[in-house]
Design an enzyme around this catalytic site. Sequence first.
Site, PDB file in Angstrom:
ATOM      1  N   HIS A  48      36.894 -60.818 -93.244  1.00 40.38           N
ATOM      2  CA  HIS A  48      37.692 -61.652 -94.154  1.00 40.38           C
ATOM      3  C   HIS A  48      38.422 -60.645 -95.038  1.00 40.38           C
ATOM      4  O   HIS A  48      39.636 -60.334 -95.039  1.00 40.38           O
ATOM      5  CB  HIS A  48      37.263 -62.969 -94.753  1.00 40.38           C
ATOM      6  N   ASP A  99      42.499 -66.462 -93.037  1.00 35.80           N
ATOM      7  CA  ASP A  99      41.909 -67.607 -93.861  1.00 35.80           C
ATOM      8  C   ASP A  99      41.208 -68.512 -92.676  1.00 35.80           C
ATOM      9  O   ASP A  99      39.916 -69.057 -92.795  1.00 35.80           O
ATOM     10  CB  ASP A  99      42.461 -68.385 -94.746  1.00 35.80           C
TER      11      ASP A  99
END
Length: 125
Positions: A48, A99
């Site tokens: 991420h 996300d």
Amino acid sequence: NLYQFGNMIQCANHGRRPTRHYMDYGCYCGKGGSGTPVDELDRCCQTHDDCYGEAEKLPACNYMMSGPYYNTYSYECNEGELTCKDNNDECKAFICNCDRTAAICFARAPYNDANWNIDTKTRCQ
């Protein structure tokens, strides 16, 4: 943005674990990141972080308040299923997918309480 990311995490894990439990986990979940991820969940956070790094390099994301931490995108949560909507511009779509992918990864990865709030100075070289 970070608020939406927290909501995505809650959607993907069906509210089983509070978002704050991911804010200080391993070497990469939370602010910054270095060293070798401690487990699968920490690898989700490293990926991420890398995705946000790629977003910041996109020309479409290269203006004030357009970065991954602040940019608001459109998405939908339906019974644990996350969908980034088609009306997002290039930057918003990229961040939304960062996300979404991370939230799904978090939901699938085991959570080890021993890796929360670790001493990053010694464990994350």
